[in-house]
Design an enzyme around this catalytic site. Structure first.
Site, mmCIF file in Angstrom:
data_model
loop_
_atom_site.group_PDB
_atom_site.id
_atom_site.type_symbol
_atom_site.label_atom_id
_atom_site.label_comp_id
_atom_site.label_asym_id
_atom_site.label_seq_id
_atom_site.Cartn_x
_atom_site.Cartn_y
_atom_site.Cartn_z
ATOM 1 N N GLY A 166 -12.078 -22.458 25.331
ATOM 2 C CA GLY A 166 -10.870 -22.801 26.090
ATOM 3 C C GLY A 166 -10.506 -21.709 27.073
ATOM 4 N N GLY B 19 -4.301 -18.963 26.541
ATOM 5 C CA GLY B 19 -4.767 -18.093 25.462
ATOM 6 C C GLY B 19 -6.161 -17.554 25.743
ATOM 7 C CD GLU C 271 10.032 -28.421 33.371
ATOM 8 O OE1 GLU C 271 8.803 -28.630 33.328
ATOM 9 O OE2 GLU C 271 10.545 -27.285 33.350
ATOM 10 C CG ASP D 269 0.062 -25.154 23.219
ATOM 11 O OD1 ASP D 269 0.825 -24.165 23.183
ATOM 12 O OD2 ASP D 269 0.086 -26.005 24.133
HETATM 13 C C1 LIG Z 1 3.484 -30.606 31.344
HETATM 14 C C2 LIG Z 1 3.611 -29.266 30.654
HETATM 15 C C3 LIG Z 1 4.594 -28.381 31.053
HETATM 16 C C4 LIG Z 1 4.710 -27.140 30.443
HETATM 17 N N1 LIG Z 1 5.682 -26.298 30.878
HETATM 18 C C5 LIG Z 1 5.755 -25.059 30.372
HETATM 19 C C6 LIG Z 1 6.687 -24.121 30.879
HETATM 20 O O1 LIG Z 1 7.461 -24.434 31.786
HETATM 21 N N2 LIG Z 1 6.681 -22.869 30.370
HETATM 22 C C7 LIG Z 1 5.821 -22.492 29.375
HETATM 23 O O2 LIG Z 1 5.837 -21.320 28.957
HETATM 24 N N3 LIG Z 1 4.949 -23.360 28.834
HETATM 25 C C8 LIG Z 1 4.885 -24.625 29.320
HETATM 26 N N4 LIG Z 1 3.991 -25.524 28.797
HETATM 27 C C9 LIG Z 1 3.200 -25.152 27.615
HETATM 28 C C10 LIG Z 1 2.006 -24.277 27.980
HETATM 29 O O3 LIG Z 1 1.327 -24.789 29.098
HETATM 30 C C11 LIG Z 1 1.097 -24.183 26.767
HETATM 31 O O4 LIG Z 1 1.838 -23.626 25.703
HETATM 32 C C12 LIG Z 1 -0.132 -23.326 27.062
HETATM 33 O O5 LIG Z 1 -0.905 -23.912 28.074
HETATM 34 C C13 LIG Z 1 -0.975 -23.173 25.798
HETATM 35 O O6 LIG Z 1 -2.103 -22.422 26.102
HETATM 36 P P1 LIG Z 1 -3.474 -22.664 25.297
HETATM 37 O O7 LIG Z 1 -4.419 -21.630 25.768
HETATM 38 O O8 LIG Z 1 -3.196 -22.782 23.851
HETATM 39 O O9 LIG Z 1 -3.956 -24.108 25.737
HETATM 40 P P2 LIG Z 1 -4.237 -24.698 27.187
HETATM 41 O O10 LIG Z 1 -3.596 -23.896 28.245
HETATM 42 O O11 LIG Z 1 -3.920 -26.141 27.070
HETATM 43 O O12 LIG Z 1 -5.811 -24.525 27.354
HETATM 44 C C14 LIG Z 1 -6.733 -25.189 26.540
HETATM 45 C C15 LIG Z 1 -8.074 -25.172 27.249
HETATM 46 O O13 LIG Z 1 -9.068 -25.592 26.341
HETATM 47 C C16 LIG Z 1 -9.944 -26.509 26.982
HETATM 48 N N5 LIG Z 1 -10.506 -27.360 25.922
HETATM 49 C C17 LIG Z 1 -9.828 -28.157 25.080
HETATM 50 N N6 LIG Z 1 -10.670 -28.745 24.206
HETATM 51 C C18 LIG Z 1 -11.907 -28.294 24.526
HETATM 52 C C19 LIG Z 1 -13.207 -28.547 23.993
HETATM 53 N N7 LIG Z 1 -13.404 -29.361 22.940
HETATM 54 N N8 LIG Z 1 -14.258 -27.947 24.569
HETATM 55 C C20 LIG Z 1 -14.086 -27.117 25.645
HETATM 56 N N9 LIG Z 1 -12.887 -26.840 26.179
HETATM 57 C C21 LIG Z 1 -11.807 -27.422 25.626
HETATM 58 C C22 LIG Z 1 -9.064 -27.244 27.964
HETATM 59 O O14 LIG Z 1 -9.818 -27.804 29.024
HETATM 60 C C23 LIG Z 1 -8.124 -26.127 28.425
HETATM 61 O O15 LIG Z 1 -8.620 -25.463 29.559
HETATM 62 C C24 LIG Z 1 3.840 -26.787 29.382
HETATM 63 C C25 LIG Z 1 2.851 -27.681 28.973
HETATM 64 C C26 LIG Z 1 2.730 -28.911 29.607
HETATM 65 C C27 LIG Z 1 1.650 -29.873 29.166
#
Ligand SMILES: Cc1cc2nc3c(=O)[nH]c(=O)nc-3n(C[C@H](O)[C@H](O)[C@H](O)COP(=O)(O)OP(=O)(O)OC[C@H]3O[C@@H](n4cnc5c(N)ncnc54)[C@H](O)[C@@H]3O)c2cc1C
Length: 423
Positions: A16, A20, A176, A305
């Site tokens: 990912g 993170g 939003e 997340d």
């Molecule tokens: C519409 C929306 C609005 C938001 N607004 C806010 C805000 O205003 N402020 C704030 O702080 N947070 C906000 N968030 C929350 C924030 O974006 C998330 O908490 C954050 O992105 C989590 O980061 P992450 O690295 O866990 O996952 P993500 O950023 O979702 O990244 C996960 C990555 O893993 C990849 N992936 C998933 N499954 C696989 C797989 N099987 N194989 C290969 N790759 C894979 C995906 O393509 C993605 O690139 C919002 C979220 C959304 C959806």
């Protein structure tokens, strides 16, 4: 240890490239480990601004950056485009769609979450959610298409059915989206059409619980409701949606016609979590130790997340971009401590607050025990989120578009792409 052939460095696989994973990779850049970052997309998506793509304020290129480009100076990081289908902690392998496997000494799983349709995945077709750039451009297409279809109907027949944009879920994304749609309808598009009056479009939120933004204080929830209503958004609380079909939703026992229905509720962590732990919560999040590793394997980390944790001071860590970023950095630092033979440090979350925008000029923000509303909160949101943006070019591009949209009615991204006529 599966050291890398050339330099004998430990191998780290990061699943990912979201907030993170990307920040874990940045933390390990040009250090004494060999890193492979695998993502099914070739770009990092700045999810907090997705609603601005969905409502034509920004273009996809302004909120998504190719991972290869972000990491091009990190000579020890290889970016691989691929879908991870399975994780095997016993054989230390990550399996990819279409065959292929990656070996690891350290595994960082940061595959994020998607929306949950509570067992009704068939609703997604008629009520898409907002998570990826593709989702945002599809939602933009449906919104713009609805106005175009109404104008065409009015031109051909002299009448057109009322426009109704229904948003299911009154959390931050629902609030939003509703505020931003009201802003396009009441302002940006108000003079674009000859026959229809976009300012009369109905925009409503349907929230099952007694208030919107239920995670904020009651005072801020009330303020958000008031600010939405000032923009002309109808806020229906204690209104649980029980069915979704094309062109209508069922709320309790009543069917309500809709032109565009959007889904903004429910979270389901990546299914990869269940391959690592039998103790996931209902949303599929994996409980992690204070250093963000899983209980049964100290070299496997789950962050962002997908992780379920309280920080060093006992506070639950929210599913926010800033939290995922901080967890990515902390994980990288602990891996490097292992390599140096130093002791790991527990993760400590720096809470920069929770915020939601309401149209162009308003917002609510909760920072610790303090609550802010209206324009001050909107400025706080902009400050925190611009700081989260990668920096350099994308920060400038977003600021330029915001200023342009603020002082003109223009939306440079108001394009219908994809299939203009069909769904
Ligand atoms: C519409 C929306 C609005 C938001 N607004 C806010 C805000 O205003 N402020 C704030 O702080 N947070 C906000 N968030 C929350 C924030 O974006 C998330 O908490 C954050 O992105 C989590 O980061 P992450 O690295 O866990 O996952 P993500 O950023 O979702 O990244 C996960 C990555 O893993 C990849 N992936 C998933 N499954 C696989 C797989 N099987 N194989 C290969 N790759 C894979 C995906 O393509 C993605 O690139 C919002 C979220 C959304 C959806």
């Amino acid at each position: 240890m599966k050291t890398d052939n050339l330099n004998g460095r430990p191998k780290v696989v990061i699943v990912g490239g979201g907030f993170g994973g990307l920040y874990a990779a940045k933390g390990l850049a040009n250090k004494g480990v060999s890193v492979t970052l695998v993502d099914r997309k070739n770009h990092h998506t700045f999810q907090p601004l997705l609603y601005q793509v969905a409502t034509s304020v920004l273009s996809p290129g302004e909120i998504a950056t190719p991972l290869r480009h972000v990491l091009f100076k990190a000579k020890n990081v290889e970016v691989i485009l691929g879908e991870v289908t399975s994780l095997d902690t016993k054989t230390r392998k990550v399996l990819l769609d279409g065959g292929g496997e990656l070996e690891f000494d350290y595994l960082v799983v940061a595959a994020g979450a998607r929306h949950s349709y509570f067992g009704h995945d068939e609703w997604e077709r008629d009520a898409p959610g907002l998570k990826t750039v593709e989702d945002a451009t599809e939602i933009r297409r449906r919104i713009l298409q609805a106005f175009e279809a109404a104008e065409r109907e009015a031109h051909l027949t002299g009448a057109y059915p009322p426009l109704h944009f229904a948003i299911i879920g009154g959390g931050p994304t629902g609030v939003e989206l509703a505020g931003a749609i009201a802003d396009i309808a009441r302002r940006a598009m108000s003079q674009d059409f000859r026959l229809i009056d976009p300012t009369r479009a109905r925009i409503s939120i349907f929230e099952g619980s007694p208030r919107v933004l239920g995670m904020y204080t009651e005072r801020l929830s009330d303020s958000a409701k008031r600010q939405l209503e000032e923009l002309g958004v109808e806020v229906n609380t204690a209104s649980r949606v029980t069915a979704v079909e094309q062109g209508r939703i069922k709320v309790g026992e009543e069917w309500i016609p809709t032109t565009v229905t959007l889904w903004a509720t429910g979270v389901a962590a990546s299914p990869l979590g269940r391959m690592l732990s039998a103790e996931t919560d209902r949303a599929g999040r994996v409980p992690v130790q204070p250093d963000l590793s899983i209980r049964d394997d100290k070299n496997v980390f789950v962050i962002g997340d997908m992780a379920l944790l309280t920080d060093a001071s006992g506070k639950p860590v929210p599913g926010l971009a800033a939290a995922a970023q901080q967890e990515g950095r902390a994980t990288a630092a602990n891996i490097l401590r292992d390599v140096r033979g130093a002791a790991r440090v527990p993760f400590s979350y720096w809470d920069k607050g929770s915020m939601a925008t309401i149209g162009r000029n308003r917002a609510v923000a909760q920072v610790g025990r303090l609550g802010f509303s209206g324009y001050v909160a909107r400025m706080m949101w902009a400050f925190v989120h611009v700081a989260l943006l990668g920096g350099g070019r994308s920060r400038l591009m977003v600021l330029r578009e915001w200023l342009w949209a603020r002082y003109t009615r223009e939306r440079s991204a108001r394009l219908i792409t994809g299939n203009t006529y069909g769904r």
